[in-house]
Design a protein around this motif. Structure first.
Motif, PDB file in Angstrom:
ATOM      1  N   VAL A 164      50.839  44.416  25.072  1.00 43.97           N
ATOM      2  CA  VAL A 164      51.671  43.388  24.454  1.00 43.97           C
ATOM      3  C   VAL A 164      51.752  43.598  22.942  1.00 43.97           C
ATOM      4  CG1 VAL A 164      51.815  40.919  23.938  1.00 43.97           C
ATOM      5  CG2 VAL A 164      51.266  41.681  26.251  1.00 43.97           C
ATOM      6  N   TRP A 165      50.624  43.957  22.332  1.00 46.21           N
ATOM      7  CA  TRP A 165      50.565  44.104  20.879  1.00 46.21           C
ATOM      8  C   TRP A 165      50.850  45.520  20.411  1.00 46.21           C
ATOM      9  CZ3 TRP A 165      50.095  40.136  17.449  1.00 46.21           C
ATOM     10  CH2 TRP A 165      49.748  38.890  17.973  1.00 46.21           C
ATOM     11  N   TRP A 166      51.285  46.384  21.328  1.00 46.35           N
ATOM     12  CA  TRP A 166      51.509  47.780  20.977  1.00 46.35           C
ATOM     13  C   TRP A 166      52.560  47.930  19.879  1.00 46.35           C
ATOM     14  CZ3 TRP A 166      48.856  52.046  21.950  1.00 46.35           C
ATOM     15  CH2 TRP A 166      49.461  53.276  21.739  1.00 46.35           C
ATOM     16  N   ASP A 167      53.573  47.057  19.873  1.00 44.73           N
ATOM     17  CA  ASP A 167      54.629  47.168  18.858  1.00 44.73           C
ATOM     18  C   ASP A 167      54.088  46.905  17.464  1.00 44.73           C
ATOM     19  OD1 ASP A 167      54.148  44.479  19.565  1.00 44.73           O
ATOM     20  OD2 ASP A 167      56.117  43.864  18.812  1.00 44.73           O
ATOM     21  N   GLN A 168      53.060  46.059  17.363  1.00 48.00           N
ATOM     22  CA  GLN A 168      52.455  45.792  16.063  1.00 48.00           C
ATOM     23  C   GLN A 168      51.421  46.850  15.689  1.00 48.00           C
ATOM     24  OE1 GLN A 168      53.753  43.269  14.270  1.00 48.00           O
ATOM     25  NE2 GLN A 168      55.096  42.987  16.040  1.00 48.00           N
ATOM     26  N   THR A 169      50.981  47.613  16.680  1.00 43.35           N
ATOM     27  CA  THR A 169      50.002  48.659  16.410  1.00 43.35           C
ATOM     28  C   THR A 169      50.652  49.899  15.824  1.00 43.35           C
ATOM     29  OG1 THR A 169      48.701  47.869  18.305  1.00 43.35           O
ATOM     30  CG2 THR A 169      48.155  50.054  17.448  1.00 43.35           C
ATOM     31  N   TRP A 170      51.784  50.326  16.411  1.00 44.54           N
ATOM     32  CA  TRP A 170      52.417  51.572  15.990  1.00 44.54           C
ATOM     33  C   TRP A 170      53.820  51.371  15.423  1.00 44.54           C
ATOM     34  CZ3 TRP A 170      49.066  55.260  15.554  1.00 44.54           C
ATOM     35  CH2 TRP A 170      47.950  55.297  16.396  1.00 44.54           C
ATOM     36  N   GLY A 171      54.387  50.187  15.582  1.00 44.23           N
ATOM     37  CA  GLY A 171      55.733  49.952  15.085  1.00 44.23           C
ATOM     38  C   GLY A 171      55.736  49.632  13.603  1.00 44.23           C
ATOM     39  N   PRO A 172      56.900  49.246  13.074  1.00 46.99           N
ATOM     40  CA  PRO A 172      56.993  48.870  11.656  1.00 46.99           C
ATOM     41  C   PRO A 172      56.085  47.690  11.346  1.00 46.99           C
ATOM     42  CG  PRO A 172      59.174  49.174  12.623  1.00 46.99           C
ATOM     43  CD  PRO A 172      58.200  49.196  13.763  1.00 46.99           C
ATOM     44  N   ALA A 173      55.397  47.759  10.228  1.00 46.12           N
ATOM     45  CA  ALA A 173      54.458  46.706   9.851  1.00 46.12           C
ATOM     46  C   ALA A 173      55.209  45.457   9.400  1.00 46.12           C
ATOM     47  CB  ALA A 173      53.542  47.203   8.736  1.00 46.12           C
ATOM     48  N   PHE A 175      53.472  42.283   9.433  1.00 40.70           N
ATOM     49  CA  PHE A 175      52.470  41.355   8.928  1.00 40.70           C
ATOM     50  C   PHE A 175      51.348  42.154   8.286  1.00 40.70           C
ATOM     51  CE2 PHE A 175      54.429  39.770  12.807  1.00 40.70           C
ATOM     52  CZ  PHE A 175      54.996  38.585  12.363  1.00 40.70           C
ATOM     53  N   SER A 176      51.111  41.906   7.025  1.00 45.02           N
ATOM     54  CA  SER A 176      50.091  42.674   6.307  1.00 45.02           C
ATOM     55  C   SER A 176      48.716  42.424   6.901  1.00 45.02           C
ATOM     56  CB  SER A 176      50.088  42.273   4.827  1.00 45.02           C
ATOM     57  OG  SER A 176      49.749  40.911   4.673  1.00 45.02           O
ATOM     58  N   GLY A 177      47.997  43.483   7.141  1.00 43.71           N
ATOM     59  CA  GLY A 177      46.640  43.378   7.657  1.00 43.71           C
ATOM     60  C   GLY A 177      46.530  43.351   9.166  1.00 43.71           C
ATOM     61  N   LEU A 178      47.631  43.081   9.880  1.00 46.86           N
ATOM     62  CA  LEU A 178      47.551  42.975  11.334  1.00 46.86           C
ATOM     63  C   LEU A 178      47.381  44.339  11.992  1.00 46.86           C
ATOM     64  CD1 LEU A 178      47.713  41.333  13.952  1.00 46.86           C
ATOM     65  CD2 LEU A 178      50.212  41.499  13.822  1.00 46.86           C
ATOM     66  N   ARG A 179      48.055  45.348  11.463  1.00 50.31           N
ATOM     67  CA  ARG A 179      48.031  46.661  12.113  1.00 50.31           C
ATOM     68  C   ARG A 179      46.623  47.217  12.218  1.00 50.31           C
ATOM     69  NH1 ARG A 179      51.983  51.334  10.153  1.00 50.31           N
ATOM     70  NH2 ARG A 179      53.388  50.187  11.521  1.00 50.31           N
ATOM     71  N   ARG A 180      45.819  47.080  11.175  1.00 49.26           N
ATOM     72  CA  ARG A 180      44.470  47.660  11.230  1.00 49.26           C
ATOM     73  C   ARG A 180      43.618  46.993  12.297  1.00 49.26           C
ATOM     74  NH1 ARG A 180      44.388  45.271   5.989  1.00 49.26           N
ATOM     75  NH2 ARG A 180      43.182  43.345   5.897  1.00 49.26           N
ATOM     76  N   TRP A 181      43.824  45.674  12.492  1.00 50.11           N
ATOM     77  CA  TRP A 181      43.096  44.986  13.557  1.00 50.11           C
ATOM     78  C   TRP A 181      43.554  45.477  14.922  1.00 50.11           C
ATOM     79  CZ3 TRP A 181      38.823  42.447  12.626  1.00 50.11           C
ATOM     80  CH2 TRP A 181      38.625  41.869  11.370  1.00 50.11           C
ATOM     81  N   CYS A 182      44.861  45.685  15.058  1.00 55.08           N
ATOM     82  CA  CYS A 182      45.400  46.191  16.323  1.00 55.08           C
ATOM     83  C   CYS A 182      44.889  47.600  16.612  1.00 55.08           C
ATOM     84  CB  CYS A 182      46.927  46.194  16.273  1.00 55.08           C
ATOM     85  SG  CYS A 182      47.688  44.559  16.273  1.00 55.08           S
ATOM     86  N   LEU A 183      44.815  48.433  15.581  1.00 53.66           N
ATOM     87  CA  LEU A 183      44.336  49.806  15.756  1.00 53.66           C
ATOM     88  C   LEU A 183      42.880  49.822  16.199  1.00 53.66           C
ATOM     89  CD1 LEU A 183      45.976  51.588  12.688  1.00 53.66           C
ATOM     90  CD2 LEU A 183      46.430  52.073  15.107  1.00 53.66           C
ATOM     91  N   VAL A 184      42.045  49.023  15.526  1.00 56.52           N
ATOM     92  CA  VAL A 184      40.624  48.977  15.875  1.00 56.52           C
ATOM     93  C   VAL A 184      40.448  48.426  17.289  1.00 56.52           C
ATOM     94  CG1 VAL A 184      38.386  47.974  15.309  1.00 56.52           C
ATOM     95  CG2 VAL A 184      39.874  48.778  13.483  1.00 56.52           C
ATOM     96  N   ASN A 185      41.163  47.362  17.592  1.00 56.13           N
ATOM     97  CA  ASN A 185      41.069  46.744  18.911  1.00 56.13           C
ATOM     98  C   ASN A 185      41.505  47.705  20.005  1.00 56.13           C
ATOM     99  OD1 ASN A 185      42.586  45.090  21.208  1.00 56.13           O
ATOM    100  ND2 ASN A 185      40.960  43.794  20.398  1.00 56.13           N
ATOM    101  N   THR A 186      42.629  48.395  19.792  1.00 55.19           N
ATOM    102  CA  THR A 186      43.128  49.331  20.789  1.00 55.19           C
ATOM    103  C   THR A 186      42.174  50.509  20.958  1.00 55.19           C
ATOM    104  OG1 THR A 186      45.407  48.727  20.236  1.00 55.19           O
ATOM    105  CG2 THR A 186      45.085  50.784  21.443  1.00 55.19           C
ATOM    106  N   GLY A 187      41.597  50.982  19.849  1.00 54.48           N
ATOM    107  CA  GLY A 187      40.630  52.080  19.942  1.00 54.48           C
ATOM    108  C   GLY A 187      39.402  51.696  20.747  1.00 54.48           C
ATOM    109  N   LEU A 188      38.880  50.492  20.496  1.00 45.32           N
ATOM    110  CA  LEU A 188      37.720  50.019  21.256  1.00 45.32           C
ATOM    111  C   LEU A 188      38.083  49.805  22.722  1.00 45.32           C
ATOM    112  CD1 LEU A 188      36.133  47.461  18.756  1.00 45.32           C
ATOM    113  CD2 LEU A 188      35.209  49.668  19.456  1.00 45.32           C
TER     114      LEU A 188
END
Length: 254
Positions: A164-173, A175-188
């Motif tokens: 569901v959050w994949w678009d915020q993980t790899w798509g255009p940013a 919301f500032s700061g959200l992408r890094r949380w999505c990246l860490v969460n997806t990696g874990l």
């Protein structure tokens, strides 16, 4: 399709306080504390070998919980289960709530996936509670089914939430700061899926020694994975300045 979209549409209009981030905070701390108490207790007792223990080096979590500190395990699983269900709701609520990210024009498949992720999370929470209750020596088969069901529900909710959050993980940013949380969460999440599948294969193939170490690794990773959802449910500011109404708010005269 209309039925499946009913709940996500309702989410967009639910007004909640700004304390949803407490769900993942409590869930992560509760689970980390529960398994750490069991591990420290086992070490303090001189690393005893429990009846029926098949792992020669380190017991499974269920081995320790079935004999010592069972009330701690039941309490910890109950708190973790309730707050995990709340976490799944919170994470998918903030995506559509206008007071948070307000992605009200999300495509239908993501909205449907949000529903399935929350249902899987709720099922995992319920199974975790019953897993703690039936964590006894005389309920081995039942315990195995509940364990696999809990892992299955957790894994499914994690994968669907990441989708569901994949678009915020790899798509255009947006919301500032959200992408890094999505990246860490997806990696874990990816690490947990690999470790979880390996654990199941080793368990059913009788290789209990590596399976035991993987179980402890998986459970500790899970606590940090839960904590990453704080970033989803708390840091909602910093919307990209390239918004449609950005120029409308500029004064006519500088």
């Amino acid at each position: 399709m209309a039925v499946l979209l009913l709940w996500p549409r309702a989410l967009k209009h639910v007004s909640l306080s700004g304390y949803l981030w407490l769900f993942p905070l409590v869930a992560g701390i509760s689970w980390f504390t529960t398994i750490t108490i069991l591990l420290v207790r086992w070490l303090a007792l001189g690393q005893p070998r429990y009846p029926g223990q098949v792992n020669p080096d380190v017991p499974f979590i269920s081995d320790i919980a079935a004999f010592t500190f069972k009330p701690v395990f039941v309490t910890g699983c109950t708190v973790t289960g309730v707050t995990f269900a709340g976490t799944m709701f919170a994470v998918h609520h903030v995506r559509y709530a206008r007071a948070f990210y307000g992605l009200v024009d999300d495509v239908a498949w993501r909205q449907n996936t949000s529903v399935f992720a929350m249902v899987a999370g709720l099922a995992a929470a319920v199974l975790l509670f019953f897993l703690s209750l039936f964590d006894t020596v005389d309920a081995h088969a039942r315990h195995q089914l509940l364990l696999m069901g809990t892992f299955g529900g957790l894994g499914l909710s994690a994968v669907l939430t990441a989708a569901v959050w994949w678009d915020q993980t790899w798509g255009p940013a947006k919301f500032s700061g959200l992408r890094r949380w999505c990246l860490v969460n997806t990696g874990l999440m990816a690490c947990q899926v690999v470790i979880g599948l390996s654990f199941v294969v080793l368990m059913y193939s009788g290789r209990y020694r590596p399976a035991g170490f993987l179980e402890w690794t998986l459970t500790y990773l899970g606590s940090f994975w839960l904590l990453t959802f704080i970033g989803y449910t708390r840091f909602r500011n910093g919307i990209d300045s390239q918004t449609p109404d950005g120029t409308e708010r500029q004064p006519l005269l500088a």
